[in-house]
Design a protein around this motif. Structure first.
Motif, PDB file in Angstrom:
ATOM      1  N   GLY A   7      -1.911  15.512  46.593  1.00 15.09           N
ATOM      2  CA  GLY A   7      -2.417  14.692  47.510  1.00 15.09           C
ATOM      3  C   GLY A   7      -3.632  15.166  48.726  1.00 15.09           C
ATOM      4  N   ALA A   8      -4.218  16.138  48.050  1.00  9.59           N
ATOM      5  CA  ALA A   8      -5.337  16.771  48.942  1.00  9.59           C
ATOM      6  C   ALA A   8      -6.602  15.791  49.057  1.00  9.59           C
ATOM      7  N   THR A   9      -6.625  14.707  48.726  1.00  9.67           N
ATOM      8  CA  THR A   9      -7.736  13.642  48.598  1.00  9.67           C
ATOM      9  C   THR A   9      -7.952  12.651  50.045  1.00  9.67           C
ATOM     10  N   SER A  10      -6.765  12.951  50.897  1.00 14.19           N
ATOM     11  CA  SER A  10      -6.502  11.978  51.810  1.00 14.19           C
ATOM     12  C   SER A  10      -5.486  12.570  52.879  1.00 14.19           C
ATOM     13  N   GLY A  11      -5.838  12.193  54.319  1.00 15.94           N
ATOM     14  CA  GLY A  11      -4.783  12.311  55.003  1.00 15.94           C
ATOM     15  C   GLY A  11      -4.314  13.836  55.456  1.00 15.94           C
ATOM     16  N   ILE A  12      -2.896  14.062  55.424  1.00 14.23           N
ATOM     17  CA  ILE A  12      -2.300  15.446  55.926  1.00 14.23           C
ATOM     18  C   ILE A  12      -2.852  16.107  54.865  1.00 14.23           C
ATOM     19  N   GLY A  13      -2.642  15.967  53.420  1.00 13.63           N
ATOM     20  CA  GLY A  13      -3.194  16.910  52.307  1.00 13.63           C
ATOM     21  C   GLY A  13      -4.235  17.483  52.407  1.00 13.63           C
ATOM     22  N   GLY A  31      -5.348  15.447  43.146  1.00 15.68           N
ATOM     23  CA  GLY A  31      -5.366  13.971  43.473  1.00 15.68           C
ATOM     24  C   GLY A  31      -5.943  13.104  42.514  1.00 15.68           C
ATOM     25  N   ARG A  32      -6.079  11.865  42.405  1.00 13.94           N
ATOM     26  CA  ARG A  32      -6.522  10.786  41.582  1.00 13.94           C
ATOM     27  C   ARG A  32      -7.811  10.546  41.650  1.00 13.94           C
ATOM     28  N   ASN A  33      -8.119  10.707  43.000  1.00 11.77           N
ATOM     29  CA  ASN A  33      -9.724  10.066  43.707  1.00 11.77           C
ATOM     30  C   ASN A  33     -10.692  11.275  43.321  1.00 11.77           C
ATOM     31  N   PHE A  53      -5.120  14.335  38.422  1.00  6.19           N
ATOM     32  CA  PHE A  53      -4.319  13.796  37.598  1.00  6.19           C
ATOM     33  C   PHE A  53      -2.924  12.943  38.499  1.00  6.19           C
ATOM     34  N   ASP A  54      -2.432  12.043  37.753  1.00  2.00           N
ATOM     35  CA  ASP A  54      -1.584  11.436  38.631  1.00  2.00           C
ATOM     36  C   ASP A  54      -0.192  12.005  38.488  1.00  2.00           C
ATOM     37  N   VAL A  55       0.440  12.157  39.467  1.00  2.00           N
ATOM     38  CA  VAL A  55       1.617  12.954  39.556  1.00  2.00           C
ATOM     39  C   VAL A  55       2.804  12.284  38.998  1.00  2.00           C
ATOM     40  N   MET A 125       7.037  17.655  50.670  1.00  2.00           N
ATOM     41  CA  MET A 125       6.654  16.720  51.747  1.00  2.00           C
ATOM     42  C   MET A 125       7.712  15.699  51.659  1.00  2.00           C
ATOM     43  N   GLY A 126       8.619  15.618  52.725  1.00  2.00           N
ATOM     44  CA  GLY A 126       9.649  14.603  52.969  1.00  2.00           C
ATOM     45  C   GLY A 126       8.927  13.693  54.180  1.00  2.00           C
ATOM     46  N   SER A 127       9.917  13.422  55.048  1.00  2.00           N
ATOM     47  CA  SER A 127       9.648  12.342  56.110  1.00  2.00           C
ATOM     48  C   SER A 127      10.907  12.624  57.140  1.00  2.00           C
ATOM     49  N   GLY A 171       7.056  13.165  61.929  1.00  2.00           N
ATOM     50  CA  GLY A 171       7.329  11.630  62.290  1.00  2.00           C
ATOM     51  C   GLY A 171       5.719  10.991  61.936  1.00  2.00           C
ATOM     52  N   PHE A 172       5.192  10.091  63.024  1.00  2.00           N
ATOM     53  CA  PHE A 172       4.081   9.605  62.442  1.00  2.00           C
ATOM     54  C   PHE A 172       2.791  10.375  62.608  1.00  2.00           C
ATOM     55  N   VAL A 173       2.281  10.368  61.626  1.00  2.00           N
ATOM     56  CA  VAL A 173       0.767  10.921  61.646  1.00  2.00           C
ATOM     57  C   VAL A 173      -0.258   9.805  61.325  1.00  2.00           C
ATOM     58  N   LEU A 177      -2.220   6.029  55.089  1.00  2.00           N
ATOM     59  CA  LEU A 177      -0.660   5.651  54.853  1.00  2.00           C
ATOM     60  C   LEU A 177      -0.550   4.547  56.128  1.00  2.00           C
ATOM     61  N   THR A 178      -0.407   5.377  57.204  1.00  2.00           N
ATOM     62  CA  THR A 178       0.378   4.701  58.229  1.00  2.00           C
ATOM     63  C   THR A 178      -0.774   3.725  59.024  1.00  2.00           C
ATOM     64  N   ASP A 179      -2.006   3.746  58.921  1.00  2.00           N
ATOM     65  CA  ASP A 179      -3.021   2.627  59.157  1.00  2.00           C
ATOM     66  C   ASP A 179      -2.450   1.241  58.649  1.00  2.00           C
TER      67      ASP A 179
HETATM   68  N1  LIG Z   1       1.384   9.788  57.641  1.00  2.00           N
HETATM   69  C1  LIG Z   1       2.695   9.793  58.024  1.00  2.00           C
HETATM   70  O1  LIG Z   1       2.817   9.437  59.231  1.00  2.00           O
HETATM   71  C2  LIG Z   1       3.479  10.530  57.123  1.00  2.00           C
HETATM   72  C3  LIG Z   1       5.077  10.793  57.858  1.00  2.00           C
HETATM   73  C4  LIG Z   1       5.875  11.338  57.050  1.00  2.00           C
HETATM   74  C5  LIG Z   1       5.523  11.784  55.797  1.00  2.00           C
HETATM   75  N2  LIG Z   1       4.363  11.462  55.334  1.00  2.00           N
HETATM   76  C6  LIG Z   1       4.118  12.107  53.919  1.00  2.00           C
HETATM   77  O2  LIG Z   1       3.077  12.742  53.537  1.00  2.00           O
HETATM   78  C7  LIG Z   1       2.473  12.716  52.544  1.00  2.00           C
HETATM   79  C8  LIG Z   1       0.858  12.447  52.565  1.00  2.00           C
HETATM   80  O3  LIG Z   1       0.793  11.238  53.538  1.00  2.00           O
HETATM   81  P1  LIG Z   1      -0.435  10.661  53.915  1.00  2.00           P
HETATM   82  O4  LIG Z   1       0.082   9.948  55.342  1.00  2.00           O
HETATM   83  O5  LIG Z   1      -1.491  12.002  54.261  1.00  2.00           O
HETATM   84  O6  LIG Z   1      -1.027   9.672  53.159  1.00  2.00           O
HETATM   85  P2  LIG Z   1      -2.567   9.261  52.291  1.00  2.00           P
HETATM   86  O7  LIG Z   1      -3.599   9.656  53.322  1.00  2.00           O
HETATM   87  O8  LIG Z   1      -2.299   7.907  51.827  1.00  2.00           O
HETATM   88  O9  LIG Z   1      -2.480  10.426  51.119  1.00  2.00           O
HETATM   89  C9  LIG Z   1      -1.841  10.248  50.098  1.00  2.00           C
HETATM   90  C10 LIG Z   1      -1.872  11.177  49.104  1.00  2.00           C
HETATM   91  O10 LIG Z   1      -1.210  11.365  47.984  1.00  2.00           O
HETATM   92  C11 LIG Z   1      -1.800  11.263  46.727  1.00  2.00           C
HETATM   93  N3  LIG Z   1      -1.285  10.192  45.869  1.00  2.00           N
HETATM   94  C12 LIG Z   1      -0.629   9.079  45.934  1.00  2.00           C
HETATM   95  N4  LIG Z   1      -0.355   8.754  44.695  1.00  2.00           N
HETATM   96  C13 LIG Z   1      -0.508   9.670  44.058  1.00  2.00           C
HETATM   97  C14 LIG Z   1      -0.383   9.666  42.469  1.00  2.00           C
HETATM   98  N5  LIG Z   1       0.557   8.932  41.772  1.00  2.00           N
HETATM   99  N6  LIG Z   1      -0.618  10.977  42.018  1.00  2.00           N
HETATM  100  C15 LIG Z   1      -1.346  11.690  42.661  1.00  2.00           C
HETATM  101  N7  LIG Z   1      -1.551  11.788  43.778  1.00  2.00           N
HETATM  102  C16 LIG Z   1      -1.340  10.668  44.248  1.00  2.00           C
HETATM  103  C17 LIG Z   1      -3.437  10.393  47.064  1.00  2.00           C
HETATM  104  O11 LIG Z   1      -4.099  11.007  46.272  1.00  2.00           O
HETATM  105  P3  LIG Z   1      -4.984   9.996  45.394  1.00  2.00           P
HETATM  106  O12 LIG Z   1      -5.204   8.685  46.019  1.00  2.00           O
HETATM  107  O13 LIG Z   1      -6.197  10.637  45.194  1.00  2.00           O
HETATM  108  O14 LIG Z   1      -4.145  10.023  44.147  1.00  2.00           O
HETATM  109  C18 LIG Z   1      -3.493  11.189  48.745  1.00  2.00           C
HETATM  110  O15 LIG Z   1      -4.350  12.251  48.540  1.00  2.00           O
HETATM  111  C19 LIG Z   1       3.218  11.703  51.721  1.00  2.00           C
HETATM  112  O16 LIG Z   1       3.964  12.217  50.963  1.00  2.00           O
HETATM  113  C20 LIG Z   1       3.792  10.929  52.774  1.00  2.00           C
HETATM  114  O17 LIG Z   1       5.103  10.261  52.300  1.00  2.00           O
HETATM  115  C21 LIG Z   1       3.473  10.940  55.718  1.00  2.00           C
END
Ligand SMILES: NC(=O)c1ccc[n+]([C@@H]2O[C@H](COP(=O)([O-])OP(=O)(O)OC[C@H]3O[C@@H](n4cnc5c(N)ncnc54)[C@H](OP(=O)(O)O)[C@@H]3O)[C@@H](O)[C@H]2O)c1
Length: 240
Positions: A7-13, A31-33, A53-55, A125-127, A171-173, A177-179
């Motif tokens: 999940g290194a293509t977006s957000g926290i990763g 990531g897939r992107n 790859f798709d996890v 990564m949980g929540s 918590g919320f980041v 995803l959260t947008d």
């Molecule tokens: N944002 C929050 O408030 C929050 C809070 C608690 C926990 N989390 C957790 O933090 C993690 C990252 O979330 P984020 O908020 O950073 O969301 P995000 O910006 O939507 O990023 C999600 C990442 O997961 C990857 N991903 C999703 N489905 C996948 C698949 N089938 N195969 C491979 N990669 C996949 C995406 O990559 P591709 O699209 O390139 O595949 C993307 O890099 C998640 O596990 C989320 O549950 C987030």
């Protein structure tokens, strides 16, 4: 260090990948992107390695992860969120969330645990939603509660192999995803804050890395109350 992040293509990763790359480490960015992965490898040509790859697909995980060298840190962060309408429960939605969040984590574990060096770190990564029952989070929260259990058990099982295991519960980041959320998100932090807390927590070998603590402690304390009181408070607060 050699670090792998799903999940290194977006957000926290993505922010974690950038911060570790800025620190001079080699980062296997997953990531897939492919466009987002290419951006990282163009920005850090000597140290960013892209793995697309798709996890949720075990065969794709096997192929993509086959030639990854020994690793110091593995962060299994890839995940998704979809909310449930309990009165019209959708089993396919539930399975979609579980396939990515839970099965996707397990698929990566199969190929990556053997690659983690002695004294290395595995982070799941949980929540903070895993701390208490939240309406509409029946699928997402269940997947993260399972990951919390998985991390806690792996911490015991992998101790003999000298692998440290951490559970990350934000918590919320602020991320794409959260947008998409249509409700208020108290104390939402940005990805820089999240990345800093996670990197600090991993360096300190914390069992659980949860933040922002003022928010996550409230959830933890509610989660320790008798279920009857938890459910009363949650129903009152969320007006269900
Ligand atoms: N944002 C929050 O408030 C929050 C809070 C608690 C926990 N989390 C957790 O933090 C993690 C990252 O979330 P984020 O908020 O950073 O969301 P995000 O910006 O939507 O990023 C999600 C990442 O997961 C990857 N991903 C999703 N489905 C996948 C698949 N089938 N195969 C491979 N990669 C996949 C995406 O990559 P591709 O699209 O390139 O595949 C993307 O890099 C998640 O596990 C989320 O549950 C987030």
């Amino acid at each position: 260090m050699n670090i792998l992040i799903t999940g290194a293509t977006s957000g926290i990763g993505k922010q974690l990948a950038i911060d570790y790359l800025e620190g001079g480490h080699t980062v296997f960015c997953c990531g897939r992107n492919t466009a987002a992965l290419q951006e990282l490898t163009q920005q850090y040509p000597a140290t960013a390695v892209s793995l697309s790859f798709d996890v949720s697909n075990l065969a794709q995980c096997a192929t993509a992860l086959k030639n990854v060298p020994a690793l110091d840190i593995v962060i299994l962060n890839a995940g998704t969120c979809e909310y449930v309408n309990a009165e019209k429960f959708d089993a396919e939605l539930f399975a979609r969330v579980m396939r990515i969040n839970l099965d996707g984590t397990a698929n990566c574990l199969q190929f990556l645990i053997p690659k983690i060096q002695s004294e290395g770190t595995l982070a799941l990564m949980g929540s903070s939603s895993s701390y208490l029952p939240l309406p509409r989070a029946e699928a997402y929260g269940a997947s993260k509660a399972a990951i919390e259990y998985l991390a806690a058990t792996l911490r015991i099982s992998l101790a003999n192999a000298n692998v440290k295991v951490s559970y990350i519960a934000p918590g919320f980041v602020e991320t794409p995803l959260t947008d998409l959320n249509d409700f208020p998100m108290p104390m939402r932090v940005d990805v820089h804050y999240a990345s800093r807390e996670i990197r600090r927590g991993l360096a300190a070998n914390k069992r659980q890395i949860h933040f922002p603590r003022r928010f996550t402690w409230i959830l933890k304390v509610i989660g320790m109350l008798p279920l009857r009181i938890q459910q009363y408070l949650i129903a009152k607060t969320l007006a269900y």
